[in-house]
Scaffold this motif. Structure first.
Motif, PDB file in Angstrom:
ATOM      1  N   ILE A  51       0.842  -1.207   0.000  1.00 43.98           N
ATOM      2  CA  ILE A  51       0.000   0.000   0.000  1.00 43.98           C
ATOM      3  C   ILE A  51       0.870   1.248   0.000  1.00 43.98           C
ATOM      4  CG2 ILE A  51      -1.591   1.359   1.415  1.00 43.98           C
ATOM      5  CD1 ILE A  51      -2.853  -1.377   2.251  1.00 43.98           C
ATOM      6  N   ASN A  52       1.884   1.290   0.861  1.00 43.06           N
ATOM      7  CA  ASN A  52       2.728   2.484   0.969  1.00 43.06           C
ATOM      8  C   ASN A  52       3.590   2.717  -0.263  1.00 43.06           C
ATOM      9  OD1 ASN A  52       1.759   3.301   3.489  1.00 43.06           O
ATOM     10  ND2 ASN A  52       3.172   1.942   4.547  1.00 43.06           N
ATOM     11  N   GLU A  53       3.943   1.647  -0.985  1.00 39.36           N
ATOM     12  CA  GLU A  53       4.778   1.801  -2.179  1.00 39.36           C
ATOM     13  C   GLU A  53       3.974   2.042  -3.450  1.00 39.36           C
ATOM     14  OE1 GLU A  53       7.120  -1.746  -2.181  1.00 39.36           O
ATOM     15  OE2 GLU A  53       8.306  -1.116  -0.450  1.00 39.36           O
ATOM     16  N   SER A  54       2.680   1.806  -3.416  1.00 31.82           N
ATOM     17  CA  SER A  54       1.862   1.975  -4.627  1.00 31.82           C
ATOM     18  C   SER A  54       0.735   2.965  -4.381  1.00 31.82           C
ATOM     19  CB  SER A  54       1.296   0.623  -5.073  1.00 31.82           C
ATOM     20  OG  SER A  54       0.491   0.070  -4.047  1.00 31.82           O
ATOM     21  N   LYS A  55       1.097   4.104  -3.833  1.00 30.55           N
ATOM     22  CA  LYS A  55       0.100   5.108  -3.466  1.00 30.55           C
ATOM     23  C   LYS A  55      -0.744   5.570  -4.644  1.00 30.55           C
ATOM     24  CE  LYS A  55       2.693   6.603   0.487  1.00 30.55           C
ATOM     25  NZ  LYS A  55       3.369   7.615   1.196  1.00 30.55           N
ATOM     26  N   SER A  56      -0.168   5.589  -5.838  1.00 27.61           N
ATOM     27  CA  SER A  56      -0.926   6.085  -6.985  1.00 27.61           C
ATOM     28  C   SER A  56      -2.018   5.116  -7.410  1.00 27.61           C
ATOM     29  CB  SER A  56       0.006   6.370  -8.163  1.00 27.61           C
ATOM     30  OG  SER A  56       0.634   5.177  -8.572  1.00 27.61           O
ATOM     31  N   THR A  57      -1.829   3.819  -7.166  1.00 29.51           N
ATOM     32  CA  THR A  57      -2.824   2.832  -7.588  1.00 29.51           C
ATOM     33  C   THR A  57      -3.605   2.249  -6.421  1.00 29.51           C
ATOM     34  OG1 THR A  57      -1.168   1.079  -7.536  1.00 29.51           O
ATOM     35  CG2 THR A  57      -1.537   2.177  -9.650  1.00 29.51           C
ATOM     36  N   SER A  58      -3.199   2.544  -5.207  1.00 35.16           N
ATOM     37  CA  SER A  58      -3.863   1.992  -4.025  1.00 35.16           C
ATOM     38  C   SER A  58      -5.107   2.804  -3.687  1.00 35.16           C
ATOM     39  CB  SER A  58      -2.895   2.029  -2.838  1.00 35.16           C
ATOM     40  OG  SER A  58      -3.558   1.678  -1.650  1.00 35.16           O
ATOM     41  N   ALA A  59      -6.059   2.161  -3.042  1.00 36.00           N
ATOM     42  CA  ALA A  59      -7.261   2.851  -2.576  1.00 36.00           C
ATOM     43  C   ALA A  59      -6.994   3.616  -1.277  1.00 36.00           C
ATOM     44  CB  ALA A  59      -8.385   1.850  -2.362  1.00 36.00           C
ATOM     45  N   PHE A  60      -5.778   3.486  -0.726  1.00 36.02           N
ATOM     46  CA  PHE A  60      -5.443   4.122   0.541  1.00 36.02           C
ATOM     47  C   PHE A  60      -4.283   5.096   0.376  1.00 36.02           C
ATOM     48  CE2 PHE A  60      -7.005  -0.183   1.514  1.00 36.02           C
ATOM     49  CZ  PHE A  60      -8.154   0.164   2.190  1.00 36.02           C
ATOM     50  N   ARG A  61      -4.286   6.130   1.207  1.00 31.87           N
ATOM     51  CA  ARG A  61      -3.199   7.114   1.204  1.00 31.87           C
ATOM     52  C   ARG A  61      -1.942   6.501   1.799  1.00 31.87           C
ATOM     53  NH1 ARG A  61      -5.141  11.126   4.585  1.00 31.87           N
ATOM     54  NH2 ARG A  61      -6.508  11.733   2.905  1.00 31.87           N
ATOM     55  N   SER A  62      -2.110   5.796   2.936  1.00 32.35           N
ATOM     56  CA  SER A  62      -0.977   5.143   3.589  1.00 32.35           C
ATOM     57  C   SER A  62      -1.490   4.061   4.523  1.00 32.35           C
ATOM     58  CB  SER A  62      -0.140   6.160   4.376  1.00 32.35           C
ATOM     59  OG  SER A  62      -0.877   6.643   5.475  1.00 32.35           O
ATOM     60  N   ALA A  63      -0.577   3.207   4.967  1.00 35.01           N
ATOM     61  CA  ALA A  63      -0.920   2.113   5.865  1.00 35.01           C
ATOM     62  C   ALA A  63      -0.033   2.159   7.098  1.00 35.01           C
ATOM     63  CB  ALA A  63      -0.749   0.772   5.155  1.00 35.01           C
ATOM     64  N   ASP A  64      -0.651   2.013   8.263  1.00 34.23           N
ATOM     65  CA  ASP A  64       0.066   1.867   9.527  1.00 34.23           C
ATOM     66  C   ASP A  64      -0.106   0.416   9.965  1.00 34.23           C
ATOM     67  OD1 ASP A  64       0.760   4.609   9.745  1.00 34.23           O
ATOM     68  OD2 ASP A  64      -1.253   5.045  10.494  1.00 34.23           O
ATOM     69  N   VAL A  65       1.002  -0.277  10.214  1.00 30.29           N
ATOM     70  CA  VAL A  65       0.971  -1.695  10.566  1.00 30.29           C
ATOM     71  C   VAL A  65       1.477  -1.850  11.992  1.00 30.29           C
ATOM     72  CG1 VAL A  65       1.793  -4.000   9.942  1.00 30.29           C
ATOM     73  CG2 VAL A  65       1.444  -2.283   8.151  1.00 30.29           C
ATOM     74  N   MET A  66       0.722  -2.583  12.819  1.00 30.98           N
ATOM     75  CA  MET A  66       1.144  -2.794  14.207  1.00 30.98           C
ATOM     76  C   MET A  66       0.489  -4.035  14.787  1.00 30.98           C
ATOM     77  SD  MET A  66      -1.051   0.308  15.905  1.00 30.98           S
ATOM     78  CE  MET A  66      -0.796   1.350  14.479  1.00 30.98           C
ATOM     79  N   GLU A  67       1.057  -4.533  15.904  1.00 30.59           N
ATOM     80  CA  GLU A  67       0.491  -5.674  16.605  1.00 30.59           C
ATOM     81  C   GLU A  67      -0.900  -5.325  17.116  1.00 30.59           C
ATOM     82  OE1 GLU A  67       3.057  -6.808  19.817  1.00 30.59           O
ATOM     83  OE2 GLU A  67       4.487  -7.786  18.470  1.00 30.59           O
ATOM     84  N   LEU A  68      -1.767  -6.337  17.180  1.00 27.64           N
ATOM     85  CA  LEU A  68      -3.120  -6.123  17.705  1.00 27.64           C
ATOM     86  C   LEU A  68      -3.091  -5.548  19.116  1.00 27.64           C
ATOM     87  CD1 LEU A  68      -4.878  -9.276  16.305  1.00 27.64           C
ATOM     88  CD2 LEU A  68      -5.827  -6.979  16.183  1.00 27.64           C
ATOM     89  N   ASN A  69      -2.161  -5.983  19.955  1.00 27.63           N
ATOM     90  CA  ASN A  69      -2.115  -5.486  21.327  1.00 27.63           C
ATOM     91  C   ASN A  69      -1.738  -4.012  21.427  1.00 27.63           C
ATOM     92  OD1 ASN A  69      -3.008  -7.801  22.530  1.00 27.63           O
ATOM     93  ND2 ASN A  69      -0.972  -8.539  23.085  1.00 27.63           N
ATOM     94  N   ASN A  70      -1.237  -3.408  20.369  1.00 22.24           N
ATOM     95  CA  ASN A  70      -0.879  -1.986  20.393  1.00 22.24           C
ATOM     96  C   ASN A  70      -2.066  -1.067  20.156  1.00 22.24           C
ATOM     97  OD1 ASN A  70       1.792  -2.422  20.951  1.00 22.24           O
ATOM     98  ND2 ASN A  70       2.443  -2.346  18.826  1.00 22.24           N
ATOM     99  N   PHE A  71      -3.258  -1.625  19.922  1.00 23.08           N
ATOM    100  CA  PHE A  71      -4.423  -0.797  19.611  1.00 23.08           C
ATOM    101  C   PHE A  71      -4.723   0.196  20.722  1.00 23.08           C
ATOM    102  CE2 PHE A  71      -6.433  -3.741  22.377  1.00 23.08           C
ATOM    103  CZ  PHE A  71      -7.583  -3.145  22.851  1.00 23.08           C
ATOM    104  N   LYS A  72      -4.519  -0.211  21.973  1.00 25.46           N
ATOM    105  CA  LYS A  72      -4.833   0.676  23.091  1.00 25.46           C
ATOM    106  C   LYS A  72      -3.746   1.725  23.294  1.00 25.46           C
ATOM    107  CE  LYS A  72      -7.635  -0.318  27.063  1.00 25.46           C
ATOM    108  NZ  LYS A  72      -7.957  -1.268  28.121  1.00 25.46           N
ATOM    109  N   ARG A  73      -2.478   1.305  23.212  1.00 28.93           N
ATOM    110  CA  ARG A  73      -1.352   2.218  23.396  1.00 28.93           C
ATOM    111  C   ARG A  73      -1.353   3.311  22.326  1.00 28.93           C
ATOM    112  NH1 ARG A  73       4.084  -0.648  23.142  1.00 28.93           N
ATOM    113  NH2 ARG A  73       2.653  -2.136  24.004  1.00 28.93           N
TER     114      ARG A  73
END
Length: 121
Positions: A51-73
């Motif tokens: 997603i981050n490398e194909s911004k021109s063709t992706s439906a998203f501006r950017s992607a943030d990737v993290m462990e599920l347990n980091n959702f609260k932090r």
């Protein structure tokens, strides 16, 4: 004998009512992963990189990737209760992708346990 299937080319003359996605109306996506052996983590990070490398063709501006347990932090729950991004087509959305494996007898991986407990509340 070869089984060849011919697919006709798309009809590009059809008018579309969906506006084109531009960098100004694309939304960010959060990709959360839970992984015991690293396979789901690898898939989530590959997806985020794509997603981050194909911004021109992706439906998203950017992607943030993290462990599920980091959702609260990362205060994701607080962010998700806010009005979502206006994508320019009149539809407001939050984008979330969850990639998670299981371990043992269908249990959540260690780095997803807090998220699963929170969702079960």
């Amino acid at each position: 004998s070869n089984n060849i299937i011919h697919t006709p080319p798309p009809n590009n003359n059809q008018s579309s009512t969906t506006p084109a996605l531009t960098p100004t109306n694309k939304m960010n996506v959060t990709i959360l992963y839970g992984s015991a052996t690293g396979n789901a983590e690898h898939i989530a990070k590959d997806l985020g990189n794509t997603i981050n490398e194909s911004k021109s063709t992706s439906a998203f501006r950017s992607a943030d990737v993290m462990e599920l347990n980091n959702f609260k932090r990362k205060k994701l729950m607080e962010a998700w209760v806010q009005p979502p991004t206006d994508t320019g087509d009149g539809v407001k959305k939050h984008a979330l992708i969850v990639v998670c494996s299981t371990t043992g007898n269908g249990d959540a991986p260690e780095n997803a346990g807090r998220f699963v407990r929170y969702i079960k509340k």
